[in-house]
Motif scaffolding. Structure first.
Motif, mmCIF file in Angstrom:
data_model
loop_
_atom_site.group_PDB
_atom_site.id
_atom_site.type_symbol
_atom_site.label_atom_id
_atom_site.label_comp_id
_atom_site.label_asym_id
_atom_site.label_seq_id
_atom_site.Cartn_x
_atom_site.Cartn_y
_atom_site.Cartn_z
ATOM 1 N N GLY A 1 23.304 26.625 -24.647
ATOM 2 C CA GLY A 1 22.573 27.157 -25.614
ATOM 3 C C GLY A 1 21.271 26.468 -25.297
ATOM 4 N N ALA A 2 20.821 25.448 -24.780
ATOM 5 C CA ALA A 2 19.762 24.578 -25.023
ATOM 6 C C ALA A 2 18.585 25.089 -24.321
ATOM 7 N N ARG A 3 18.720 25.647 -23.284
ATOM 8 C CA ARG A 3 17.327 26.641 -22.899
ATOM 9 C C ARG A 3 16.738 27.477 -23.492
ATOM 10 N N ASP A 4 17.473 28.076 -24.455
ATOM 11 C CA ASP A 4 16.686 29.310 -25.315
ATOM 12 C C ASP A 4 16.093 28.382 -26.445
ATOM 13 N N TRP A 5 16.404 27.343 -26.895
ATOM 14 C CA TRP A 5 16.064 26.349 -27.933
ATOM 15 C C TRP A 5 15.265 25.532 -27.677
ATOM 16 N N ALA B 1 27.753 16.143 -15.428
ATOM 17 C CA ALA B 1 26.798 16.515 -16.263
ATOM 18 C C ALA B 1 25.483 17.140 -15.596
ATOM 19 N N THR B 2 24.918 16.456 -14.527
ATOM 20 C CA THR B 2 23.652 16.908 -14.077
ATOM 21 C C THR B 2 23.898 18.220 -13.431
ATOM 22 N N ALA B 3 25.245 18.394 -12.885
ATOM 23 C CA ALA B 3 25.392 19.625 -12.047
ATOM 24 C C ALA B 3 25.763 20.888 -13.038
ATOM 25 N N VAL B 4 26.068 20.588 -14.363
ATOM 26 C CA VAL B 4 26.184 21.705 -15.372
ATOM 27 C C VAL B 4 24.751 21.939 -15.915
ATOM 28 N N LEU B 5 23.674 20.673 -16.204
ATOM 29 C CA LEU B 5 22.556 21.045 -16.266
ATOM 30 C C LEU B 5 21.934 22.100 -15.422
ATOM 31 N N ALA B 6 21.780 21.720 -14.204
ATOM 32 C CA ALA B 6 21.257 22.621 -13.089
ATOM 33 C C ALA B 6 21.669 23.961 -13.006
ATOM 34 N N GLU B 7 23.153 24.108 -13.425
ATOM 35 C CA GLU B 7 23.557 25.400 -13.376
ATOM 36 C C GLU B 7 23.107 26.417 -14.539
ATOM 37 N N HIS B 8 22.491 25.667 -15.349
ATOM 38 C CA HIS B 8 21.758 26.471 -16.440
ATOM 39 C C HIS B 8 20.163 26.518 -16.591
ATOM 40 N N GLY B 9 19.704 26.152 -15.453
ATOM 41 C CA GLY B 9 18.347 26.179 -15.082
ATOM 42 C C GLY B 9 17.523 25.124 -15.543
ATOM 43 N N ARG C 1 13.894 28.269 -32.572
ATOM 44 C CA ARG C 1 14.239 28.667 -31.326
ATOM 45 C C ARG C 1 12.780 28.738 -30.256
ATOM 46 N N GLY C 2 13.053 27.983 -29.062
ATOM 47 C CA GLY C 2 12.008 27.942 -28.325
ATOM 48 C C GLY C 2 10.762 26.987 -28.737
ATOM 49 N N ARG C 3 11.304 26.184 -29.474
ATOM 50 C CA ARG C 3 10.143 25.368 -30.106
ATOM 51 C C ARG C 3 10.549 23.675 -30.098
ATOM 52 N N ILE C 4 11.799 23.389 -29.711
ATOM 53 C CA ILE C 4 12.289 22.108 -29.708
ATOM 54 C C ILE C 4 12.000 21.313 -28.424
ATOM 55 N N ASP C 5 10.875 20.275 -28.902
ATOM 56 C CA ASP C 5 10.623 19.346 -27.751
ATOM 57 C C ASP C 5 11.440 18.398 -27.162
ATOM 58 N N VAL D 1 22.129 11.305 -20.241
ATOM 59 C CA VAL D 1 21.853 12.505 -19.049
ATOM 60 C C VAL D 1 20.669 13.348 -19.752
ATOM 61 N N ILE D 2 19.674 13.692 -18.981
ATOM 62 C CA ILE D 2 18.510 14.278 -19.488
ATOM 63 C C ILE D 2 18.535 15.553 -18.794
ATOM 64 N N GLY D 3 18.256 16.645 -19.586
ATOM 65 C CA GLY D 3 17.968 18.199 -18.959
ATOM 66 C C GLY D 3 16.583 18.546 -19.526
ATOM 67 N N THR D 4 15.692 18.973 -18.698
ATOM 68 C CA THR D 4 14.348 19.481 -18.870
ATOM 69 C C THR D 4 14.024 20.888 -18.558
ATOM 70 N N ARG D 5 13.633 21.639 -19.554
ATOM 71 C CA ARG D 5 13.248 23.040 -19.359
ATOM 72 C C ARG D 5 12.110 22.949 -18.550
#
Length: 267
Positions: free
Chosen positions: A213-217, A236-244, A163-167, A260-264
Motif C-alpha cells: 500500500g505504501a506507493r499510493d500513500w 525485504a528489498t526484493a519486495v520493495l522492488a516488486e512494488h516499484g 494519500r500521495g502526500r507522505i514524505d 530497509v528503506i523504500g523510496t517512491r
C-alpha cells in the motif's frame, strides 16, 4: 533508603536482571512518585513484567515515552531508524508530512518530531495502530504535538487527505518469525501484544502488506523506513522492488540494527 536499595538490587540480581542497580533506582523512584508499594513492584519485576510497564515510561532517542501494559515497549536499536528518517526528512522542502504506522506508544513519531523540532523544522505528523490500548497510549504521548492517532489496520484508518502526500513513512512492523516467538525473553513473549511481535512464517507478513500500500500513500520522492532482521534484508528489498520502490539497506553496528528503506520515484 540505602538498606532498602541494597535489598532491591539483590532481589533483582538474583532474578537475572543485568542492570539491577539501575532498575532498583527506577523502581524506588516510581514507588515514591506513585505511592505504589515498592515490594509489589519488585515482585512483579522479578516475575518478568517489563520494567517500563512498572515505571510507566521508556527512555527512547532522548525522550521519555509513556508506556502502559499491553503496549509494545520501544527498543533502543530502533533509534537508528529514527536517525535515518531525520536525515531524509531534512532534504524535504517545506514541512515534512510524516506517518508513524504500527505506532504502538507513538515513540518513533514522538522522537522524530522532537529531533526535527530541535533543528527548527516543523512536521505534519499522524500515527495509527490496530490495538486500542496502543492508540490511547500514543494519543497521550503525541497530544502536545497535536498529532492525530487513528485506530485501525495499517492504512485503512488514515484520512484520504494523506494519500500521495507522505514524505516519511515510519513503520516498525513486527518481524519475528512465528516459530521464534517462543524463544523470546519472557518479558516480551508473555506481556507484549503478539500482534506487535509476530511477523508470520518468515517475519515479513506485515511488511509485505505495508509495502503493497505504501506507493499510493507516499509523495513522489517519499520514503518508507522499516526495521528488519539482518537476514531478512535481501528478501525485504526484493519486495520493495516488486512494488516499484527503490530499495536500499542501512545498517548500524552501534545499534545492532538493520533498516530497509523504500523510496517512491520523484516526478
Amino acid at each position: 533508603m540505602a538498606t532498602e536499595s541494597v535489598d532491591v538490587v539483590a532481589r533483582l540480581r538474583a532474578a537475572g536482571c543485568v542492570f539491577a542497580e539501575d532498575e532498583a533506582r527506577l523502581l524506588i523512584e516510581a514507588a515514591a512518585e506513585t505511592g505504589v508499594e515498592l515490594d509489589g513492584l519488585v515482585a512483579r519485576r522479578v516475575a518478568g513484567e517489563p520494567l517500563e510497564y512498572l515505571v510507566g515510561w521508556a527512555e527512547f532517542h532522548g525522550v521519555r515515552v509513556g508506556v502502559t501494559a499491553g503496549v509494545f515497549v520501544p527498543r533502543q536499536r530502533t533509534a537508528f531508524l529514527v536517525d535515518e528518517a531525520v536525515e531524509l526528512a531534512r532534504l524535504v522542502p517545506g514541512e515534512p508530512v510524516v506517518v508513524d504506522l504500527c505506532c504502538g506508544s507513538g515513540a518513533l513519531g514522538l522522537a522524530f518530531a522532537t529531533t526535527l523540532g530541535e533543528k527548527g523544522i516543523a512536521v505534519e505528523l499522524a500515527a495509527a495502530d490496530i490495538e486500542p490500548v496502543a492508540v490511547e497510549c500514543a494519543r497521550r504521548n503525541l497530544a502536545a504535538l497535536r498529532a492525530p492517532v487513528y485506530e485501525g489496520d495499517l492504512f485503512e484508518p488514515l484520512p484520504t487527505t494523506l494519500r500521495g502526500r507522505i514524505d516519511i513513512l515510519l513503520a516498525n512492523t513486527p518481524y519475528v518469525p512465528s516459530e521464534m516467538i517462543a524463544r523470546m525473553p519472557p518479558e516480551a513473549r508473555d506481556h507484549e501484544p503478539r500482534t506487535a511481535l509476530d511477523g508470520g512464517p518468515d517475519g515479513l507478513d506485515i511488511f509485505r502488506r505495508v509495502v503493497a500500500g505504501a506507493r499510493d500513500w507516499l509523495a513522489p520522492g517519499g520514503h518508507l523506513l522499516v526495521e528488519s532482521g539482518a537476514a531478512q534484508a535481501n528478501t525485504a528489498t526484493a519486495v520493495l522492488a516488486e512494488h516499484g520502490l527503490g530499495a536500499r539497506v542501512a545498517e548500524s553496528e552501534e545499534y545492532y540494527a538493520t533498516v530497509v528503506i523504500g523510496t517512491r520515484a520523484p516526478r
